[in-house]
Design an enzyme around this catalytic site. Sequence first.
Site: not given
Length: 636
Positions: A299, A383
């Site tokens: 990420d 998320y």
Amino acid sequence: MHLSTGKHPHPLDPLAAQEIDEVRRILMAEGLLTETVRVAYLGLEEPRKSEVLVYEPGDPVDRRARAFLLDLATEAAQDVIVSIGAGRVESREPIDPAIDGQVPMLDEEHALVRRVLRADAGWAEALARRGIDDPQGVYLAALSAGHFGLAKEEGRRVARVLAHVMPTPESLPWAHPVDGLVAYVDLVKGEVLEIVDTGPQPIPQESGDYGHGPFRTTQKPIHITQPDGPSFTVDGPLVTWEKWSLRLGYDMREGLTLHQIGFEDCGRVRPIVYRASVAEMVVPYGDPSPIRFWQNYFDTGEYQLGKLANSLELGCDCLGEITYFDAVVTDGAGVPKVITNAICMHEEDYGVLWKHTDPANGSRETRRQRRLVISFFVTVGNYDYGFYWYLYLDGTIELEVKATGIVFTGAYDERAAPYASEVAPGLAAPYHQHLFGARLDMTVDGVANAVDEVEVDIPPAGPDNPYGSAVRRAVTRLRTEREAARDADLKAERTWHVVNPDVRNRLGRPVGYALHPEGKPTLLATPGSSIHKRAEFATRHLWVTRYHPAERYPAGDLVNQHPGGAGLPAYTRADRDIDGQDIVLWHTFGLTHFPRTEDWPIMPVDTCGFVLKPVGFFDRNPTLDVPPSAAERSCH
């Protein structure tokens, strides 16, 4: 408040919008930024530590920026350093995608994938076999591809795409996965490379929408006020609070960075950490199916957390007397983009600091703990992650990461059952990990530091332990980089003490700070696997390296489609001396997630992190001068 230059400009100040505009002008003048070129990353190229430590206000500073550029017409990528003061390109290095990896994902590539697939006949046919006639009602997630040695992908910029049905434009898609189907898309040529279709599977129908009530009515308001304002002061990025001082930074890749963290003691600010950040995170999934075997997301390095920061709101994300800081990042054209209220800072009560009622003289004393909270929140697809740095009155430093949002979903059946939880009827949430790589450039009372591994030592029964109750501690100096690739051991209460051999406390022992790990599982993927090669940093709780300005990221500079072996495995290959040297600690921590039904349709916050505690750094408790509050005076 802008994270821009304060009254006292400093070499570590984040790039201001006008500086980004100047970098863009220079790149255009040099012919490096044209209509077909995109800026995948742009950030401050920090000066060497040795230069910053001798900097005095008023000294000239050569402000430099680093940029990753991608030409969509030629597929050529470059790593460019720009001198803002000199107004020129200082260096440019070509990026070989087959060897070096790809630059991070571009915002526009998500829209590109949707255009390409919605115009593709093969994709439409695959949806039709599942009873889906309107491709516009399908949400497509463009996801980083990883690296699996596939010949057709060698050197190509690729995304993999999974689909979810959106019953209405207002619906959340995650409850309705279109499983058994994935597309591979060439992001530069704008074409479908391959569609993998293992056959239609039932699409779960139960809604996953939330947030519309009815809501409970039992909660009474909580008001947090500081009538005299907060106890900290702010001068641009420079923050002082109680005896702490530090500089705030921001990077479109790492997000919030902390610099030159120090604590005032005996009339001077004693350095502790030169630079602290979460320099990488990886989310490996555990479903080996032909549709999902590739699901491993970096990420930070692939999507860049800093540019994905939320604009925080009072009462929602932060509560109390809040100071906000805006952050400046860039878009694909190199134009500065301001994220308002990207960073939230406040102080909060944290219960009892210390307390004692003495039976000998009848005295009773209580003091309350406070902490300074500096945080930001990001959204990466499904998320959300909050990163919270805490500074405490007693010299403790803590990082807490809060994971929330929505679990990624698929269809639940007998094949998926060993690798996923059923969180709703027919709905699977694959097992996965969230692993974070913190980079802690230490300067405990100076740059000459060393690391001792300290743990419990129980001597065997015998003359040294006649009653079986003896407890000792074992101290092992980690002398080289390979020796310092270590794992936590909770049974042994293993900690790592960063000490300065040249500075002693009043008892004649080296001053230090101890890293207390949580000791949760590191990367679970098997050695030799693609993700193990690419995320080798996450196979150890601790790495220690000799400081080098080019060694910034635990998985390497370019992780997108990188074949592996970069970052910490490469940094430590020379096995450099780290005993009494300028050193960097790299700490892996995280969560292993077996989703529960309680994590659906949105996951309550789960946390992980680490703590740095002073150990022999102070001669005695540094909070003896903390006064009792007005409410505590009856206890004094």
